[in-house]
Design an enzyme around this catalytic site. Structure first.
Site, PDB file in Angstrom:
ATOM      1  N   PHE A  92     -15.431   3.252   7.517  1.00 19.53           N
ATOM      2  CA  PHE A  92     -14.054   3.623   7.161  1.00 19.53           C
ATOM      3  C   PHE A  92     -13.822   3.647   5.647  1.00 19.53           C
ATOM      4  CE2 PHE A  92     -14.114  -0.987   8.039  1.00 19.53           C
ATOM      5  CZ  PHE A  92     -13.579  -1.507   6.863  1.00 19.53           C
ATOM      6  N   LYS A 105       0.833  -1.194   0.000  1.00 22.32           N
ATOM      7  CA  LYS A 105       0.000   0.000   0.000  1.00 22.32           C
ATOM      8  C   LYS A 105       0.881   1.263   0.000  1.00 22.32           C
ATOM      9  CE  LYS A 105      -3.883  -2.271   2.362  1.00 22.32           C
ATOM     10  NZ  LYS A 105      -4.744  -2.261   3.584  1.00 22.32           N
ATOM     11  N   ARG A 128      -2.115 -14.586   3.644  1.00 29.27           N
ATOM     12  CA  ARG A 128      -2.821 -13.908   4.745  1.00 29.27           C
ATOM     13  C   ARG A 128      -2.089 -14.124   6.073  1.00 29.27           C
ATOM     14  NH1 ARG A 128      -7.085 -10.325   3.892  1.00 29.27           N
ATOM     15  NH2 ARG A 128      -8.066 -11.064   5.800  1.00 29.27           N
ATOM     16  N   ARG A 157       2.669  -7.192   9.029  1.00 25.86           N
ATOM     17  CA  ARG A 157       2.031  -6.115   9.794  1.00 25.86           C
ATOM     18  C   ARG A 157       2.525  -6.109  11.240  1.00 25.86           C
ATOM     19  NH1 ARG A 157      -3.864  -7.480   7.187  1.00 25.86           N
ATOM     20  NH2 ARG A 157      -3.792  -6.088   5.385  1.00 25.86           N
ATOM     21  N   GLU A 165      -9.614 -10.171  -7.922  1.00 27.10           N
ATOM     22  CA  GLU A 165      -8.674  -9.061  -7.749  1.00 27.10           C
ATOM     23  C   GLU A 165      -7.556  -9.097  -8.798  1.00 27.10           C
ATOM     24  OE1 GLU A 165      -7.519  -9.275  -3.609  1.00 27.10           O
ATOM     25  OE2 GLU A 165      -9.565  -8.809  -2.954  1.00 27.10           O
ATOM     26  N   ASN A 219      -1.794  -0.152   7.460  1.00 30.46           N
ATOM     27  CA  ASN A 219      -1.297  -1.525   7.682  1.00 30.46           C
ATOM     28  C   ASN A 219      -0.449  -2.066   6.525  1.00 30.46           C
ATOM     29  OD1 ASN A 219      -3.389  -2.046   5.945  1.00 30.46           O
ATOM     30  ND2 ASN A 219      -4.555  -3.361   7.330  1.00 30.46           N
ATOM     31  N   TYR A 232     -12.442  -2.715  -3.423  1.00 30.32           N
ATOM     32  CA  TYR A 232     -12.983  -2.849  -2.060  1.00 30.32           C
ATOM     33  C   TYR A 232     -14.515  -2.813  -2.050  1.00 30.32           C
ATOM     34  CZ  TYR A 232      -8.396  -2.383   0.295  1.00 30.32           C
ATOM     35  OH  TYR A 232      -7.123  -2.585   0.769  1.00 30.32           O
ATOM     36  N   THR A 260      -5.668  -7.858  10.273  1.00 37.08           N
ATOM     37  CA  THR A 260      -5.997  -6.540   9.706  1.00 37.08           C
ATOM     38  C   THR A 260      -5.509  -5.421  10.622  1.00 37.08           C
ATOM     39  OG1 THR A 260      -7.940  -7.528   8.646  1.00 37.08           O
ATOM     40  CG2 THR A 260      -7.904  -5.120   8.853  1.00 37.08           C
ATOM     41  N   HIS A 287      -1.753  -5.465   1.366  1.00 35.97           N
ATOM     42  CA  HIS A 287      -3.034  -6.118   1.081  1.00 35.97           C
ATOM     43  C   HIS A 287      -2.776  -7.552   0.629  1.00 35.97           C
ATOM     44  CE1 HIS A 287      -7.000  -7.012  -0.579  1.00 35.97           C
ATOM     45  NE2 HIS A 287      -6.338  -7.556  -1.593  1.00 35.97           N
TER      46      HIS A 287
END
Ligand code: UDP
Ligand code: MG
Length: 162
Positions: A69, A21, A97, A114, A138, A124, A61, A103, A127
């Site tokens: 948010f 990100k 993941r 993270r 995606e 964070n 998203y 998250t 993705h």
């Protein structure tokens, strides 16, 4: 199943969408994040840097559009360049993941990306797709077919997989 050394087992062709990100790019963490996936034994099959439009991110998203948010998430994600990647390998969606962590970085174990590099949910740094179906959606949303490199890697096939 294929006996040739350059022919991966079908189970090793799972793919996931991983992105660094804007905060991860600004903080110079691109190389570290790529290194973790490389060192684990996954295969990089697509990579590019881009600044995503709000419209593109709203589709990415789409499942979160009713969350409070959502506007700040779109603002954050469109605020600078992203490094978008596709990684391939056995169970890579689920393992990706696990490697990212939770998250909320404060709930992420040390040793996860993270958990090692981030503090707050809204910063964070990375993705990762949460399921095989969303990964496929995606990947198609971020990459053209010709941007994905379907190459044989005999070293990985022989020395990462038994
Ligand atoms: N997010 C946020 N606040 C929240 C939950 C999520 O800002 O309370 C952001 C965060 O950047 C997260 C992204 O929205 O990574 C997508 O949320 P999701 O629940 O899909 O988490 P992820 O799959 O990224 O772990
Ligand atoms: Mg998610």
């Amino acid at each position: 199943t294929c006996s040739k050394s350059d022919c991966p087992k079908m189970s090793n062709t799972e793919r996931t969408f991983i992105a660094v990100k804007p905060d991860g790019v600004h903080r110079g963490l691109v190389g570290k994040i790529i290194a973790r996936f490389e060192e684990r034994g996954f295969k990089l099959v697509a990579l590019k840097q881009l600044t995503a439009s709000k419209a593109h991110l709203e589709v990415h998203y789409q499942d979160l559009k009713d969350k409070p948010f959502f506007p700040s998430l779109i603002e954050y994600m469109s605020s600078g360049p992203i490094v978008a990647m596709v990684w391939q390998g056995l169970d890579v969606v689920k393992q990706g993941r696990v490697m990212l962590g939770a998250t909320n970085p404060l709930a992420s174990a040390p040793g996860t990306i993270r958990g090692d590099f981030a503090i707050q949910t809204g910063r964070n740094i990375c993705h990762g797709s949460d399921a095989v179906d969303s990964a496929n959606r995606e990947i198609a949303h971020w990459f053209k077919q010709e941007e994905i490199n379907d190459y044989a890697s005999p070293f990985i096939n022989s020395w990462v997989y038994e």
